[in-house]
Design an enzyme around this catalytic site. Structure first.
Site, PDB file in Angstrom:
ATOM      1  N   GLU A 195      65.369  44.868 -32.034  1.00 49.62           N
ATOM      2  CA  GLU A 195      66.219  46.050 -32.329  1.00 49.62           C
ATOM      3  C   GLU A 195      66.027  46.149 -34.159  1.00 49.62           C
ATOM      4  OE1 GLU A 195      71.050  47.246 -32.555  1.00 49.62           O
ATOM      5  OE2 GLU A 195      70.454  44.715 -32.223  1.00 49.62           O
TER       6      GLU A 195
ATOM      7  N   HIS B 250      85.684  47.284 -23.703  1.00 45.52           N
ATOM      8  CA  HIS B 250      84.206  47.333 -24.364  1.00 45.52           C
ATOM      9  C   HIS B 250      83.953  48.637 -23.578  1.00 45.52           C
ATOM     10  CE1 HIS B 250      80.426  47.452 -26.648  1.00 45.52           C
ATOM     11  NE2 HIS B 250      79.933  47.125 -25.289  1.00 45.52           N
TER      12      HIS B 250
ATOM     13  N   LYS C 150      69.314  38.776 -25.488  1.00 46.65           N
ATOM     14  CA  LYS C 150      69.577  38.560 -26.661  1.00 46.65           C
ATOM     15  C   LYS C 150      70.301  37.940 -26.306  1.00 46.65           C
ATOM     16  CE  LYS C 150      70.482  42.550 -29.373  1.00 46.65           C
ATOM     17  NZ  LYS C 150      71.652  43.309 -29.608  1.00 46.65           N
TER      18      LYS C 150
ATOM     19  N   ARG D  94      65.368  22.613 -26.776  1.00 48.65           N
ATOM     20  CA  ARG D  94      64.415  23.367 -26.851  1.00 48.65           C
ATOM     21  C   ARG D  94      63.960  24.476 -26.136  1.00 48.65           C
ATOM     22  NH1 ARG D  94      62.321  18.578 -29.225  1.00 48.65           N
ATOM     23  NH2 ARG D  94      62.848  18.503 -31.045  1.00 48.65           N
TER      24      ARG D  94
ATOM     25  N   HIS E 272      78.736  53.366 -30.198  1.00 51.00           N
ATOM     26  CA  HIS E 272      79.427  51.718 -31.030  1.00 51.00           C
ATOM     27  C   HIS E 272      80.174  51.204 -32.145  1.00 51.00           C
ATOM     28  CE1 HIS E 272      77.698  50.607 -26.988  1.00 51.00           C
ATOM     29  NE2 HIS E 272      78.034  49.325 -26.772  1.00 51.00           N
TER      30      HIS E 272
ATOM     31  N   HIS F 221      83.353  49.687 -31.426  1.00 52.31           N
ATOM     32  CA  HIS F 221      83.353  48.286 -32.231  1.00 52.31           C
ATOM     33  C   HIS F 221      84.897  48.666 -32.608  1.00 52.31           C
ATOM     34  CE1 HIS F 221      79.140  47.410 -31.399  1.00 52.31           C
ATOM     35  NE2 HIS F 221      79.700  46.220 -30.440  1.00 52.31           N
TER      36      HIS F 221
ATOM     37  N   GLU G  23      78.076  52.471 -19.797  1.00 56.29           N
ATOM     38  CA  GLU G  23      76.603  52.287 -20.101  1.00 56.29           C
ATOM     39  C   GLU G  23      75.824  52.840 -19.123  1.00 56.29           C
ATOM     40  OE1 GLU G  23      76.794  50.093 -22.667  1.00 56.29           O
ATOM     41  OE2 GLU G  23      78.801  49.096 -23.125  1.00 56.29           O
TER      42      GLU G  23
ATOM     43  N   LYS H 154      66.991  50.836 -20.261  1.00 54.97           N
ATOM     44  CA  LYS H 154      66.821  50.099 -21.069  1.00 54.97           C
ATOM     45  C   LYS H 154      65.629  48.174 -21.079  1.00 54.97           C
ATOM     46  CE  LYS H 154      69.027  46.166 -23.438  1.00 54.97           C
ATOM     47  NZ  LYS H 154      70.209  45.171 -23.883  1.00 54.97           N
TER      48      LYS H 154
END
Ligand SMILES: NC(=O)c1ccc[n+]([C@@H]2O[C@H](COP(=O)([O-])OP(=O)(O)OC[C@H]3O[C@@H](n4cnc5c(N)ncnc54)[C@H](O)[C@@H]3O)[C@@H](O)[C@H]2O)c1
Ligand SMILES: [Zn+2]
Length: 389
Positions: free
Chosen positions: A259, A287, A152, A130, A270, A274, A194, A249
């Site tokens: 977000e 990417h 994330k 957990r 993006h 994408h 980026e 960031k």
């Protein structure tokens, strides 16, 4: 052991979330400090180092040696390099390894690698028993300025990328910029996309630093656009630039952990990026390369929306190209399909695509009122330019 609490040589970035705060360190030779930093955090359990088959041979032994040197027990696992490792089957193997090795709640996962390892190891740390402590040790430029920051974590599902995951904040992010010396140059360039994105959406000063640094061999960018002024000296060191890009960031995450608003700005480039990745087949364009093309197209959209002037569009394009990034749609891509896929992006809300559009160098906004015809014109014009080349 040196007293790291009083070491002011590395400016600290700190992420603060409801789950607690943690430091983000960016600089050369930082892995040396890892043992002391772990001790300062009160982490004393077994260390489960997760890396990949390309990163581990370069940097694994050094990290293990440092930690064993101060008495830590460390176990290591290298998954296959590449996006395919972000998979529940790999997660399951890692559970077998850790649970079979009697992992305890007080143990720590060390994620040594790029975004793939960070997301995968982060998810394992979030879920085994957990949740146990996680330390991010990013080794790609993309991970240092983006994926290792913000908590994330997750893996892919056969129906889509990053569909399974959890928020799990690390206890520390330590970006040793020396590790970038072994990163393939194409991966490094993709990371610059980026960095440039962060400059455009939030930091005009960073944009200028990036312009000044053009031609600096230390940045892994060999060539200089002929239209660019000569390189001023002294050069801003690479670590300072990366730290400043990470700061963008960090600031966004601090404002907005999950977000909703501000974090959406990080999606600049993006929406089309994408779609391009999906259309060309993942892996054809990296990417960052897809994002670079996406930023050029978003800039064209912003220009036609009269949010951005032609000079800014030109400056962004020159910077992307100087850092070795593409700005044109690849010849294999059918503009009509690109448009179709873009308009079905997952960030669509109530039938409208949400676009992140620059309003100046250093600021951007989210717009859901971009007319479809305008996007069509931009994409078709880009397609026409491409085939005329
Ligand atoms: N969690 C987030 O917020 C977030 C944000 C952006 C991207 N991501 C994820 O990040 C992933 C992409 O990350 P990435 O671009 O770092 O890719 P990656 O982790 O696949 O690394 C790129 C390649 O470089 C190799 N490599 C990494 N560091 C190296 C080094 N120092 N020396 C030599 N080789 C090295 C890797 O083995 C790999 O082959 C994607 O899965 C994406 O979904 C996550
Ligand atoms: Zn990205």
């Amino acid at each position: 052991m040196k007293n790291i609490e009083n070491d002011m040589s590395i400016p600290l970035l700190t992420i603060t979330t409801p789950a607690g705060s943690y430091d983000v360190l960016v600089g050369p030779n930082l892995l040396q400090e890892l043992p002391a930093r772990l001790q300062a955090l009160g982490l004393s359990g077994t260390l489960w180092l997760i890396s990949d088959g390309q990163v581990y041979p370069h940097h694994g032994a050094a990290v293990e040696g440092l930690l064993r040197g101060v008495g830590y027990r460390i176990e290591s696992y290298a998954v296959q390099s590449g996006e395919a490792s972000k998979d529940l089957a790999v997660v399951s193997k890692l559970y077998d390894w850790m649970i079979g090795g009697a992992v305890e709640r007080r143990d720590v996962v060390l994620a040594l690698g790029g975004g793939v390892v960070g997301d995968l190891a982060g998810f394992v740390a979030a879920t085994v028993l957990r949740g146990i402590a996680l330390i991010q040790l990013p080794t790609t430029l993309l991970a240092m300025v983006d994926s290792a920051l913000g908590g994330k974590t997750g893996v892919n599902h056969s129906l889509g990328k990053n569909l399974i995951g959890a928020f799990h904040q690390p206890r520390l992010v330590l970006s040793d910029t020396n590790t970038l010396a072994t990163l393939p140059s194409r991966e490094l360039r993709a990371g610059w996309a980026e960095v440039i994105k962060h400059a455009v959406i939030r930091d005009a000063g960073l944009f200028e630093l990036l312009e000044q640094a053009i031609g600096d061999q230390g940045l892994g960018i060999g060539r200089r656009a002929s239209s660019m002024p000569p390189i001023p000296s002294p050069q801003p060191p690479i670590a300072a630039i990366i730290r400043r890009a990470a700061q963008v960031k960090v600031d966004v995450v601090n404002i907005d952990e999950r977000e909703t608003g501000e974090r959406m700005l990080l999606n600049y480039g993006h929406t089309l990026g994408h779609a391009l990745e999906a259309l060309t087949g993942y892996g054809t364009l990296l990417h960052g390369e897809a994002v670079a093309i996406g930023m050029e197209l978003a800039a064209q959209v912003a220009l036609r929306m009269e949010l951005w002037g032609p000079d800014s569009v030109e400056r962004q394009r020159a910077l992307l190209q100087a850092y070795g990034l593409p700005t044109a749609i690849p010849a294999s891509v059918d503009p009509a399909r690109l448009l179709d896929l873009t308009l079905r992006d997952k960030k669509v809300r109530a039938g409208r695509v949400r676009w992140v559009l620059p309003t100046a160098i250093g600021s951007a906004e989210v717009r859901d009122d971009v007319p479809e015809d305008l996007v069509r014109t931009v994409v078709e014009a880009a397609g026409a330019t491409r085939s005329a080349d």
